[in-house]
Design a protein around this motif. Structure first.
Motif, short mmCIF file in Angstrom:
data_model
loop_
_atom_site.label_atom_id
_atom_site.label_comp_id
_atom_site.label_asym_id
_atom_site.label_seq_id
_atom_site.Cartn_x
_atom_site.Cartn_y
_atom_site.Cartn_z
N LEU A 326 10.04 -10.82 -0.85
CA LEU A 326 10.15 -9.28 -0.83
C LEU A 326 9.01 -8.79 -1.79
O LEU A 326 8.57 -8.57 -0.89
CB LEU A 326 11.04 -9.52 -2.03
CG LEU A 326 12.95 -9.00 -1.04
CD1 LEU A 326 13.80 -8.58 -2.35
CD2 LEU A 326 12.75 -8.46 -0.35
N GLY A 327 8.18 -9.43 -2.66
CA GLY A 327 7.23 -8.69 -3.43
C GLY A 327 6.10 -9.56 -2.58
O GLY A 327 5.23 -8.41 -2.28
N GLY A 328 5.34 -10.56 -1.81
CA GLY A 328 4.42 -10.91 -1.10
C GLY A 328 4.97 -9.85 0.09
O GLY A 328 3.84 -9.38 1.01
N GLY A 329 6.16 -9.44 1.23
CA GLY A 329 6.21 -8.75 2.24
C GLY A 329 5.45 -7.46 1.68
O GLY A 329 4.97 -6.83 2.95
N GLY A 330 6.04 -6.71 0.48
CA GLY A 330 5.04 -5.19 -0.13
C GLY A 330 3.77 -5.41 -0.12
O GLY A 330 3.06 -4.64 -0.11
N MET A 331 3.33 -6.91 -0.85
CA MET A 331 1.91 -6.49 -0.93
C MET A 331 0.98 -6.57 0.13
O MET A 331 0.05 -5.33 -0.28
CB MET A 331 1.82 -7.61 -2.09
CG MET A 331 2.31 -7.85 -3.33
SD MET A 331 2.54 -9.29 -4.60
CE MET A 331 0.58 -9.92 -4.65
N ILE A 332 0.74 -7.11 1.10
CA ILE A 332 0.46 -7.14 2.48
C ILE A 332 0.34 -5.39 2.85
O ILE A 332 -0.38 -5.60 3.66
CB ILE A 332 0.83 -7.85 3.33
CG1 ILE A 332 -0.32 -8.48 4.06
CG2 ILE A 332 2.07 -7.70 3.63
CD1 ILE A 332 -1.25 -9.40 3.79
N VAL A 333 1.64 -4.95 2.83
CA VAL A 333 1.40 -3.25 3.23
C VAL A 333 -0.17 -2.49 2.98
O VAL A 333 -0.17 -1.83 4.02
CB VAL A 333 2.87 -2.59 3.38
CG1 VAL A 333 3.03 -1.74 3.57
CG2 VAL A 333 3.96 -3.31 4.02
N GLY A 334 0.00 -3.28 2.16
CA GLY A 334 -1.62 -1.54 1.20
C GLY A 334 -2.46 -2.37 2.36
O GLY A 334 -3.54 -1.34 2.50
N GLU A 335 -2.89 -3.62 2.16
CA GLU A 335 -3.56 -4.03 3.00
C GLU A 335 -3.86 -4.07 4.44
O GLU A 335 -5.32 -3.58 4.96
CB GLU A 335 -4.26 -5.65 2.76
CG GLU A 335 -5.02 -6.30 3.82
CD GLU A 335 -5.03 -7.85 3.97
OE1 GLU A 335 -5.26 -8.78 3.85
OE2 GLU A 335 -4.58 -8.38 2.48
N VAL A 336 -2.45 -3.99 4.98
CA VAL A 336 -2.63 -4.14 6.58
C VAL A 336 -3.59 -2.15 6.67
O VAL A 336 -4.08 -1.57 8.06
CB VAL A 336 -1.42 -3.78 7.46
CG1 VAL A 336 -0.99 -3.38 8.36
CG2 VAL A 336 -0.64 -5.19 6.84
N LEU A 337 -2.31 -1.59 6.06
CA LEU A 337 -2.24 0.03 6.56
C LEU A 337 -4.13 0.87 6.23
O LEU A 337 -5.20 1.63 6.62
CB LEU A 337 -1.54 1.14 5.91
CG LEU A 337 -0.46 0.76 5.97
CD1 LEU A 337 0.76 1.56 5.26
CD2 LEU A 337 0.09 0.90 7.10
#
Length: 417
Positions: A326-337
């Motif tokens: 769950l944490g890894g899934g959330g952490m990548i979103v800021g990078e993508v956006l």
């Protein structure tokens, strides 16, 4: 869902040139993580010192932080195809030299020196890739493209160290380092297969203007970022998640021991964060509307903060792995956006220079996170440190997202005259 819709979902964004850039990125990223395992194994094998390992890691990271802005300037001054090929070939030579250090028993101090030189040779690569992505991919597919790039990076975090461990079981650090040299040759070959053309030409050359000083170029990139507050918010979220990752590289060792998983649990937990990042990138790729960025980022930072705090009290390995996913899934979103926002909100003429500032700041976030782990653990213990870090993420998320993100796709902030 119709067959046409399914095909559209499965089709890679962009065309063949972008696909070759992705291939280059995938090959070299896996090699980088494989080589990182071999490099640290070599240094520890020769010195038996954790301090030497830490110094070698710092030598690999600091050139990005210090020279990253110059990499962005280079990407806005010179042909990006040539820069990427030159970067890869330079690193081939440096990896061969490092393999010689390992095989011939040369002074171990050469290992961090060569590792630092290899990182310095790579600083133009990320801004070149970011700027080329914005030219090779249509605006409507840009978020999918950035998500795919991020997914490749996260997959490399999982696959690369595993390959490194397998290679070291069967051979030596010198062989693993030579394999990394081969990945850079493959990366260079992929970029060489893309025909030269306008998409690689720097904006300074296109405009036919006199070349300003390096500092003036860096200031232009900073001014452009300052004029795009929505991009700054997304970048701040990405840096926050990078700091969390840095913290986890230290604290997951203790989490693994607490739940009785030993040293192998550390690798499993890091791999779970990487796997979660791949899943998060895939999910993020499906939502490309800028109007949904704020809601998406709020959910993502919640997925970082809550599992981070809960890791300190997780009683079993399966639960800890679920939290890591769950944490890894959330952490990548800021990078993508953030990487999606930059080409949408900034002028093409300054994009690489802006990215040359953003990328090292993100890397520096990892350094800061790992540096504060010790003091946090000393003050609060493992459970308290992770709870405090999780709460901090949620508070910062609330501060960052208290206003809507004014992100209109297609709008570009140019450099002030």
């Amino acid at each position: 869902m119709s067959a046409t819709a399914i095909t559209q979902r499965l089709r890679l964004p962009g065309g063949r040139p972008f696909h070759l850039i992705l291939l280059s990125l995938a090959v070299s990223s896996c090699g980088d993580w494989l080589y990182n395992v071999a490099l640290l194994a070599l240094v520890f094998q020769r010195t038996g010192s954790a301090t030497w390992v830490a110094l070698t890691t710092a030598a690999r990271v600091l050139p990005v932080v210090v020279l990253g802005p110059i990499g962005g300037v280079l990407a806005d001054r010179y042909d990006r195809r040539r820069l990427m090929i030159a970067s890869d070939l330079s690193r081939v030579a440096l990896m061969v030299a490092l393999a010689a250090v390992a095989a011939a028993g040369l002074p171990v101090v050469l290992a961090p020196v060569i590792a630092a030189a290899a990182t310095a040779a790579s600083v133009a690569q990320p801004p070149c890739v970011a700027a080329c992505t914005a030219r090779f991919v249509e605006n409507a597919e840009l978020q999918r493209a950035q998500a795919l790039r991020s997914a490749i990076g996260q997959a490399a975090v999982v696959v690369g160290p595993a390959l490194g461990a397998v290679v070291l079981m069967a051979s030596t650090p010198a062989i693993a380092i030579l394999l990394n040299a081969l990945t850079f040759l493959g990366s260079a070959a992929a970029i060489f297969s893309v025909a030269p053309g306008e998409a690689f030409r720097p904006p300074v050359e296109e405009a036919g203007e006199p070349v300003p000083s390096v500092l003036a170029d860096i200031r232009d990139g900073a001014r452009a970022l300052k004029g795009a507050p929505a991009a700054l918010t997304l970048i701040a979220a990405d840096v926050l998640c990078s700091a969390v990752y840095g913290l986890l590289t230290v604290t997951l060792v203790l989490v693994s021991r607490k739940i009785g998983a030993g040293n192998s649990g550390y690798g499993l937990l890091l791999g779970a964060f990487g796997t979660g990042g791949v899943i998060g990138a895939i999910v993020t790729a499906r939502i490309s509307t800028a109007a949904q960025w704020r809601r998406m980022l709020a959910l993502a930072l919640g997925l970082v903060g809550v599992p981070l705090a809960a890791l300190g009290v997780a009683p079993t390995l399966p639960l800890a792995l679920a939290l890591a996913l769950l944490g890894g899934g959330g952490m990548i979103v800021g990078e993508v956006l953030s990487e999606t926002a930059l080409p949408r909100l900034l002028d093409d003429a300054v994009l690489a220079r802006a990215y040359g500032l953003v990328f090292p700041v993100s890397v520096f976030g990892i350094v800061v996170g790992s540096a504060i782990a010790g003091p946090l653990l000393a003050l609060f213990g493992l459970t308290g440190a992770l709870a405090a870090a999780g709460l901090f993420v949620l508070v910062v998320a609330a501060l960052l997202l208290h206003r809507p993100l004014a992100a209109a796709p297609g709008h570009a902030v140019s450099v002030p005259a």
